[in-house]
Design a protein around this motif. Structure first.
Motif, short mmCIF file in Angstrom:
data_model
loop_
_atom_site.label_atom_id
_atom_site.label_comp_id
_atom_site.label_asym_id
_atom_site.label_seq_id
_atom_site.Cartn_x
_atom_site.Cartn_y
_atom_site.Cartn_z
N HIS A 107 -11.70 7.58 -9.36
CA HIS A 107 -12.58 7.91 -10.95
C HIS A 107 -12.53 9.01 -11.46
O HIS A 107 -12.83 8.36 -12.62
CB HIS A 107 -13.51 6.74 -10.56
CG HIS A 107 -14.20 5.53 -9.40
ND1 HIS A 107 -14.33 4.36 -11.24
CD2 HIS A 107 -13.74 4.82 -8.85
CE1 HIS A 107 -14.04 3.45 -10.21
NE2 HIS A 107 -13.77 3.63 -8.99
N ARG A 157 -8.96 8.53 -13.89
CA ARG A 157 -9.08 7.02 -14.64
C ARG A 157 -8.60 7.14 -16.07
O ARG A 157 -7.71 6.67 -16.26
CB ARG A 157 -10.08 6.02 -13.89
CG ARG A 157 -9.47 4.66 -15.33
CD ARG A 157 -8.13 3.65 -14.02
NE ARG A 157 -7.92 3.06 -14.79
CZ ARG A 157 -6.89 1.97 -14.60
NH1 ARG A 157 -6.69 2.42 -13.33
NH2 ARG A 157 -6.82 0.77 -15.34
N THR A 170 -4.29 1.96 -11.16
CA THR A 170 -5.23 0.68 -11.39
C THR A 170 -4.12 0.30 -9.59
O THR A 170 -5.53 -0.40 -9.68
CB THR A 170 -4.54 -0.66 -12.27
OG1 THR A 170 -4.63 0.23 -13.10
CG2 THR A 170 -4.90 -2.02 -12.19
N SER A 171 -3.51 -0.68 -9.32
CA SER A 171 -3.46 -1.42 -7.78
C SER A 171 -4.00 -0.61 -6.28
O SER A 171 -4.74 -0.94 -5.73
CB SER A 171 -2.16 -1.37 -7.12
OG SER A 171 -1.55 -0.22 -7.71
N ARG A 172 -4.17 1.04 -6.85
CA ARG A 172 -4.84 2.01 -6.20
C ARG A 172 -6.01 1.60 -5.63
O ARG A 172 -6.90 1.75 -4.67
CB ARG A 172 -4.42 3.26 -5.96
CG ARG A 172 -5.35 4.00 -4.74
CD ARG A 172 -4.76 4.04 -3.08
NE ARG A 172 -4.81 4.78 -2.22
CZ ARG A 172 -4.73 4.55 -1.05
NH1 ARG A 172 -3.78 3.56 0.08
NH2 ARG A 172 -5.08 5.06 -0.22
N THR A 173 -6.63 1.64 -7.00
CA THR A 173 -8.25 1.48 -7.01
C THR A 173 -9.13 -0.01 -7.17
O THR A 173 -10.01 0.13 -5.69
CB THR A 173 -8.66 1.80 -8.65
OG1 THR A 173 -8.21 2.23 -9.04
CG2 THR A 173 -10.04 1.34 -8.69
N GLN A 174 -7.68 -0.66 -6.70
CA GLN A 174 -8.28 -1.98 -6.39
C GLN A 174 -8.00 -2.11 -4.86
O GLN A 174 -9.17 -3.15 -4.28
CB GLN A 174 -7.07 -3.14 -7.08
CG GLN A 174 -7.37 -3.63 -8.24
CD GLN A 174 -6.43 -4.71 -9.00
OE1 GLN A 174 -5.24 -4.93 -8.54
NE2 GLN A 174 -6.76 -4.37 -9.96
N GLU A 175 -7.24 -2.00 -4.61
CA GLU A 175 -7.50 -1.60 -2.68
C GLU A 175 -8.40 -0.83 -2.51
O GLU A 175 -8.91 -1.71 -1.27
CB GLU A 175 -5.88 -0.62 -2.51
CG GLU A 175 -4.63 -1.36 -2.36
CD GLU A 175 -3.30 -0.36 -2.31
OE1 GLU A 175 -3.55 0.41 -2.06
OE2 GLU A 175 -1.95 -0.79 -2.42
N GLU A 207 -11.70 0.18 -3.48
CA GLU A 207 -12.60 -0.54 -3.96
C GLU A 207 -12.94 -2.07 -3.68
O GLU A 207 -13.11 -2.59 -2.44
CB GLU A 207 -12.53 -0.97 -5.57
CG GLU A 207 -12.86 -0.25 -6.39
CD GLU A 207 -13.06 -0.11 -8.10
OE1 GLU A 207 -12.86 -1.33 -8.26
OE2 GLU A 207 -12.86 0.27 -8.46
N GLY A 208 -12.01 -2.98 -3.02
CA GLY A 208 -11.89 -4.09 -2.24
C GLY A 208 -11.70 -3.91 -0.78
O GLY A 208 -12.59 -3.45 0.02
N THR A 241 1.41 -1.78 -0.45
CA THR A 241 0.08 -0.13 -0.18
C THR A 241 1.14 1.53 -0.31
O THR A 241 1.61 1.36 0.88
CB THR A 241 -0.67 -0.29 0.88
OG1 THR A 241 -1.51 -1.00 1.13
CG2 THR A 241 -2.16 1.56 1.06
N GLU A 267 -0.28 1.66 -13.86
CA GLU A 267 -0.06 0.29 -12.89
C GLU A 267 -0.12 0.77 -11.24
O GLU A 267 -1.15 0.66 -10.69
CB GLU A 267 1.52 -0.31 -12.72
CG GLU A 267 1.77 -0.95 -12.42
CD GLU A 267 2.95 -1.83 -12.04
OE1 GLU A 267 3.60 -2.40 -10.99
OE2 GLU A 267 3.54 -2.32 -12.96
#
Length: 75
Positions: A23, A26, A42-47, A49-50, A2, A39
């Motif tokens: 968003h 993006r 994308t990874s921060r968005t996944q963190e 959103e998760g 993170t 990259e």
């Protein structure tokens, strides 16, 4: 890994604000950002959103956003 504040440490309002900002940015990142920036975005968005999904597993889903709703619109 993170970068920035761990999503679990964000309050609900901060989490939502961060998600909205990601968003909003993006397209600009996709079209004009470096490979590293894309990259990381994308990874921060996944963190984030998760974390949102973990907090709100029973979030309200708009019936229009479901496959059945799409079929009804096209009929």
């Amino acid at each position: 890994m993170t970068m920035g504040v761990d999503p679990r440490d964000l309050g609900d309002e901060d989490l939502l604000r961060e998600l909205r900002h990601l968003h909003e940015t993006r397209s600009e990142t996709l079209f004009h950002g470096s490979d590293d920036a894309l990259e990381r975005h994308t990874s921060r968005t996944q963190e984030l959103e998760g974390e949102y999904l973990a907090r709100y597993p029973d979030r309200q889903v708009d019936p229009e956003r479901l496959r059945e709703g799409a079929r009804q619109r096209s009929a």
